[in-house]
Enzyme design. Sequence first.
Site, PDB file in Angstrom:
ATOM      1  N   HIS A 206       0.824  -1.207   0.000  1.00  0.00           N
ATOM      2  CA  HIS A 206       0.000   0.000   0.000  1.00  0.00           C
ATOM      3  C   HIS A 206       0.856   1.255   0.000  1.00  0.00           C
ATOM      4  O   HIS A 206       0.600   2.210  -0.708  1.00  0.00           O
ATOM      5  CB  HIS A 206      -0.881   0.029   1.251  1.00  0.00           C
ATOM      6  CG  HIS A 206      -1.830  -1.121   1.317  1.00  0.00           C
ATOM      7  ND1 HIS A 206      -2.291  -1.629   2.492  1.00  0.00           N
ATOM      8  CD2 HIS A 206      -2.399  -1.850   0.343  1.00  0.00           C
ATOM      9  CE1 HIS A 206      -3.111  -2.622   2.246  1.00  0.00           C
ATOM     10  NE2 HIS A 206      -3.191  -2.781   0.952  1.00  0.00           N
ATOM     11  N   ARG A 313     -11.270   5.719 -14.158  1.00  0.00           N
ATOM     12  CA  ARG A 313     -11.553   4.469 -13.430  1.00  0.00           C
ATOM     13  C   ARG A 313     -12.670   4.739 -12.425  1.00  0.00           C
ATOM     14  O   ARG A 313     -12.432   4.977 -11.238  1.00  0.00           O
ATOM     15  CB  ARG A 313     -10.299   3.982 -12.710  1.00  0.00           C
ATOM     16  CG  ARG A 313      -9.193   3.475 -13.642  1.00  0.00           C
ATOM     17  CD  ARG A 313      -7.995   2.999 -12.840  1.00  0.00           C
ATOM     18  NE  ARG A 313      -7.108   2.132 -13.587  1.00  0.00           N
ATOM     19  CZ  ARG A 313      -5.929   2.508 -14.095  1.00  0.00           C
ATOM     20  NH1 ARG A 313      -5.511   3.749 -13.961  1.00  0.00           N
ATOM     21  NH2 ARG A 313      -5.180   1.635 -14.744  1.00  0.00           N
ATOM     22  N   GLU A 447      -8.649  -6.606 -22.824  1.00  0.00           N
ATOM     23  CA  GLU A 447      -7.706  -6.919 -21.755  1.00  0.00           C
ATOM     24  C   GLU A 447      -7.739  -8.390 -21.341  1.00  0.00           C
ATOM     25  O   GLU A 447      -7.060  -8.803 -20.406  1.00  0.00           O
ATOM     26  CB  GLU A 447      -7.929  -6.010 -20.536  1.00  0.00           C
ATOM     27  CG  GLU A 447      -9.354  -5.898 -20.056  1.00  0.00           C
ATOM     28  CD  GLU A 447      -9.518  -4.878 -18.925  1.00  0.00           C
ATOM     29  OE1 GLU A 447      -8.529  -4.353 -18.411  1.00  0.00           O
ATOM     30  OE2 GLU A 447     -10.678  -4.632 -18.554  1.00  0.00           O
ATOM     31  N   ASP A 471      -3.968  -5.844 -17.517  1.00  0.00           N
ATOM     32  CA  ASP A 471      -4.673  -7.119 -17.392  1.00  0.00           C
ATOM     33  C   ASP A 471      -4.352  -8.061 -18.535  1.00  0.00           C
ATOM     34  O   ASP A 471      -4.284  -9.274 -18.340  1.00  0.00           O
ATOM     35  CB  ASP A 471      -6.189  -6.880 -17.310  1.00  0.00           C
ATOM     36  CG  ASP A 471      -6.589  -6.483 -15.907  1.00  0.00           C
ATOM     37  OD1 ASP A 471      -6.132  -7.139 -14.956  1.00  0.00           O
ATOM     38  OD2 ASP A 471      -7.323  -5.492 -15.753  1.00  0.00           O
ATOM     39  N   CYS A 518      -4.410   1.957 -22.885  1.00  0.00           N
ATOM     40  CA  CYS A 518      -4.547   2.735 -21.653  1.00  0.00           C
ATOM     41  C   CYS A 518      -3.903   2.052 -20.442  1.00  0.00           C
ATOM     42  O   CYS A 518      -4.000   2.538 -19.327  1.00  0.00           O
ATOM     43  CB  CYS A 518      -6.015   3.047 -21.363  1.00  0.00           C
ATOM     44  SG  CYS A 518      -7.006   1.587 -21.023  1.00  0.00           S
TER      45      CYS A 518
HETATM   46  C1  PEP Z   1      -5.462  -2.369 -17.683  1.00  0.00           C
HETATM   47  O1  PEP Z   1      -5.850  -3.471 -17.285  1.00  0.00           O
HETATM   48  O2  PEP Z   1      -4.467  -2.217 -18.399  1.00  0.00           O
HETATM   49  C2  PEP Z   1      -6.196  -1.151 -17.299  1.00  0.00           C
HETATM   50  C3  PEP Z   1      -5.914   0.003 -17.823  1.00  0.00           C
HETATM   51  O3  PEP Z   1      -7.163  -1.263 -16.346  1.00  0.00           O
HETATM   52  P1  PEP Z   1      -6.845  -1.436 -14.792  1.00  0.00           P
HETATM   53  O4  PEP Z   1      -5.377  -1.184 -14.589  1.00  0.00           O
HETATM   54  O5  PEP Z   1      -7.705  -0.446 -14.102  1.00  0.00           O
HETATM   55  O6  PEP Z   1      -7.234  -2.839 -14.550  1.00  0.00           O
HETATM   56 MG    MG Z   2      -7.820  -3.679 -16.455  1.00  0.00          MG
END
Ligand code: PEP
Ligand code: MG
Length: 586
Positions: A206, A313, A447, A471, A518
Amino acid sequence: MGAEGARGPESTVCFTMHGIAVSTGIAIGHAHLFAGMSAEVDHYAIPASDVVREQRRYDRAVKEVREELRELGESVRHSTSAELAPFVKVHSMLLDDDAFTEAPREIIREQRCNAEWALRVQLDELLAQFTDIEDPYLREREADVRQVAERVLAALAGSRQRIPVKPTREDATILVAKELSPADVILFRSHPFAGFITDLGGATSHTAIVARSMNIPAIVALHHARSLIREDELIVIDGTQGVVIVNPDRSVLAEYRLKQNQSRLERDKLKRLKSAAATTLDGEEVQLWANIELPADVEPVRASGATGIGLFRSEFLFMNRRDLPDEVEQYEAYREVVEGMKGLPVTIRTLDIGADKSLDGEEHLTVNPALGLRAIRYCLSEPDVFNTQLRAILRASRHGKVLILIPMLTSWHELNQALGAVDRARAQLRAEGVKFDEAVPIGGMIEVPAAAIALPMFIRKLDFLSVGTNDLIQYTLAIDRTDDKVAHLYDPLHPAVLSLISGVIRTANQHGKPVAVCGEMAGDVELTRLLLGFGLRHFSMHPAHVLTVKQRVLGTSLAEAAPIVARILKTDEPERLKALMVKLNA
Ligand code: PEP
Ligand code: MG
């Protein structure tokens, strides 16, 4: 991880220590040792007649800490440090457990000892229960238990503010601790500390997450920093290499001061690029957008010169609370972001709850949360929650340019059900005479490897795509992205990952379907040319990376990159790939 160089009892020898760098940059300053539970705890007997008074003293300390956590919870919620809120909540819950409210009072009574000692005894008992636990999430709670005990101990000592209000010296101060809680780190905001180093903690702890979001150079897992470093000693933190230099000699210090100045100058120079278009040497324009978690993040986005928000997000609005935000509350939050961006596009991702992000702290009841009822799977199982969010987003669309992004799409049915839910929300608003933008584009995150492989069905049904590399890598390489024991296996350059990402970008481009990246890869300047070479023209990243990536785009020739990228895609030998990456980025 360890220390190099010897140290005599009173010497000021130079030595270096190696740990895990969790937040980059260079900090130079004098050590301030942070005394926590690791400090000695007094132990003395009390007469039977004083037991009740000692218990009351303990109760007062708990009450004080409860109030302290309540204030902290209030101040972080909806602030740019909102990611801290769940940790503060966990600490409050632990504090209210009998293990803290009752057990030490019993020990005071049974052992007729002072409250500090009773707490110490209880803490040892609690920590002993963690030794056999293998679940990494539950093991992390060990640090939380320790930190709550530290707070109570500090309150017993009568020093609520354990970090001094002002550093003892004029120049920068570096905090040296066995361990720091995220709540402690947030105090850096009002104290001019230059950085921190700790003995414990991992890259995904954290504290590391918070440090990264606050841009403070930091190194964890140094093991012996707290015992080897003395108060006021001069320290250099090299947050890029994960190295701490204690008592650097003059030449080393001069070298680091130079590096520090250079990076400051670089940062200032970069600011001049803020309003420049991100165009390659061949004249190709690239969109650099930003990722945000809360409405308060719009300000850094504007300052970065990003031309849109590629990933909001939205789940952060749902966390650290017992109730769910209703339509009006969500609408206000989305509207704030949309208006703050003054006509620039805002991509709102629908609730990506599950895995490591929970609504109410129950996610770990699932055996494999990353493979469980997460993101769109959760939303489709809770149609009312999904409907409320879709209505709120659509309503906010009339205040600017809104795009809706659906996370973790995997199958045909999910895709159809998600689109059906959007249609239903639209129809409801129309029937109610509520205004919204009828042309809000609906996109999907790519993803899950299945989506990357079966891309045509997503291309046919969606208006745009956004590749979530965090992901996509996790699911392709079967590596839990939150588990630091396998963090070294997390490899964006694995041939399977590169093949999937380049394939998605190529196919989307062939179909004229807008595609962005992203995930963290979009903000990694070492990968900018590679992604450009794949055909990517749309990046979304943490606002702090926008200008660095823009600088790389401005210095990139697509024509020169193309043949190197083609060779990268053909190789599966790590050494050759490394050499080609060096060539690409030269
Ligand atoms: C990702 O999975 O790359 C993404 C941008 O979403 P998160 O990191 O919020 O899972
Ligand atoms: Mg993701």
